[in-house]
Write a protein that holds these residues in place. Structure first.
Motif, PDB file in Angstrom:
ATOM      1  N   TYR A  45      -0.319  69.065  26.215  1.00 18.09           N
ATOM      2  CA  TYR A  45       1.063  68.278  26.279  1.00 18.09           C
ATOM      3  C   TYR A  45       2.098  68.667  25.338  1.00 18.09           C
ATOM      4  O   TYR A  45       2.953  69.192  24.600  1.00 18.09           O
ATOM      5  CB  TYR A  45       0.988  67.275  26.574  1.00 18.09           C
ATOM      6  CG  TYR A  45       0.553  66.232  25.584  1.00 18.09           C
ATOM      7  CD1 TYR A  45       1.438  65.504  24.591  1.00 18.09           C
ATOM      8  CD2 TYR A  45      -0.707  65.813  25.604  1.00 18.09           C
ATOM      9  CE1 TYR A  45       0.761  64.321  23.786  1.00 18.09           C
ATOM     10  CE2 TYR A  45      -1.384  64.783  24.490  1.00 18.09           C
ATOM     11  CZ  TYR A  45      -0.392  64.101  24.010  1.00 18.09           C
ATOM     12  OH  TYR A  45      -1.392  63.052  22.310  1.00 18.09           O
ATOM     13  N   LYS A  48       2.953  72.540  24.881  1.00 17.03           N
ATOM     14  CA  LYS A  48       4.434  72.633  25.676  1.00 17.03           C
ATOM     15  C   LYS A  48       5.736  71.180  24.731  1.00 17.03           C
ATOM     16  O   LYS A  48       6.853  71.838  24.466  1.00 17.03           O
ATOM     17  CB  LYS A  48       4.300  72.068  26.486  1.00 17.03           C
ATOM     18  CG  LYS A  48       3.504  72.815  27.105  1.00 17.03           C
ATOM     19  CD  LYS A  48       3.355  72.206  28.980  1.00 17.03           C
ATOM     20  CE  LYS A  48       2.496  72.737  29.783  1.00 17.03           C
ATOM     21  NZ  LYS A  48       2.120  72.196  31.149  1.00 17.03           N
ATOM     22  N   THR A  49       5.922  70.079  24.223  1.00 13.76           N
ATOM     23  CA  THR A  49       6.420  69.245  23.538  1.00 13.76           C
ATOM     24  C   THR A  49       6.893  70.126  22.101  1.00 13.76           C
ATOM     25  O   THR A  49       8.263  69.524  21.905  1.00 13.76           O
ATOM     26  CB  THR A  49       5.817  67.827  23.051  1.00 13.76           C
ATOM     27  OG1 THR A  49       5.210  67.366  24.386  1.00 13.76           O
ATOM     28  CG2 THR A  49       7.074  67.465  22.500  1.00 13.76           C
TER      29      THR A  49
END
Length: 266
Positions: A45, A48-49
């Protein structure tokens, strides 16, 4: 007409800001948040973040540009300007608590890279340059490639293939040659960082295959801006999208290119 110097410093700020987020999240990475994109190819994550944050910030400073981004959080491609982004180069290092890992951002105008930033997070080192600058820079200081003249006086960097093993035997043969005939071979695990380290003279040369544009776009530009040379294994210019790259200082380049070509070009 955009001001590339001003744009570069704004990009530096973005890389550092997102880098701080990436570093802060490292202790929170557990196995249940690691996704497998392919064989030995991981994403979290955080990747992606971080990419979403970079894209959002870059849109504010150059609204009409498109994006070529590793995690595909933004897929719009523009005719003139496109950002090439790796939000976290060295994810495998990152999830294992190792360094280096880096944010890599390049700006392409048509088919030419005109700005490059590599922020190596662990050491807080921001490498950057822009078209028209008088060189390349690391945390505000001018950098340049090394002055070693031969392979036997060089420290070589590379990356090991982690999914494409078609050239593994020839690659291992090249590795054996460089181990025997140089100061040694290092595999840090982040191509963007490897290229940045060539640009500041820590490595004399770097080569790797099965790479993507976001792995090499910013770093290859830094090498050239710092006085080095970059090509593909055949000595041509297809290293951004051609999935293979050679980068080195100007003095050892011909010998290094010819040696890699001998092993890696069929």
């Amino acid at each position: 007409m955009i001001n590339l110097k001003e744009l570069c410093f704004k990009t530096n700020d973005i890389a550092r800001k997102v880098g701080a987020f990436i570093k802060e999240q490292q202790s929170k990475i557990k196995s249940d948040v690691i996704e497998v994109k392919g064989i030995h190819d991981f994403v979290t994550y955080v990747d992606k973040t971080a990419e979403e944050q970079i894209v959002a910030e870059l849109k504010l400073i150059l609204s009409d540009a498109g994006f070529i981004a590793e995690e595909g959080t933004e897929t719009f491609r523009a005719e003139k300007y496109n950002w090439i982004i790796d939000p976290l180069d060295g994810t495998t290092n990152y999830i294992h608590g190792l360094s280096p890992f880096a944010v890599s951002i390049a700006l392409m105008e048509y088919d030419e890279i005109v700005l490059g930033v590599v922020y190596e997070i662990s050491l807080d080192e921001c490498f950057y340059s822009w078209k028209g600058a008088s060189g390349a820079f690391l945390n505000g200081k001018t950098i340049q490639v090394s002055n070693a003249k031969t392979i036997d006086a060089s420290l070589i960097a590379t990356g090991f293939p982690y999914y494409d093993y078609d050239q593994l035997k020839t690659f291992m043969a090249s590795l054996e040659y460089f181990i025997i005939n140089s100061h040694g071979v290092r595999r840090p695990g982040s191509a963007a960082t490897d290229l940045a380290y060539v640009s500041c003279g820590r490595f004399e040369a770097f080569y790797e295959y099965s790479l993507q544009p976001w792995d090499v776009a910013a770093g290859s530009f830094l090498v050239q801006q710092a006085g080095g040379k970059v090509c593909d294994f055949k000595g041509d210019t297809n290293y951004i999208f051609g999935k293979e790259i050679i980068a080195s200082n100007a003095l050892v380049h011909d010998e290094f290119r010819n040696t890699v070509n001998k092993f890696m070009v069929k």
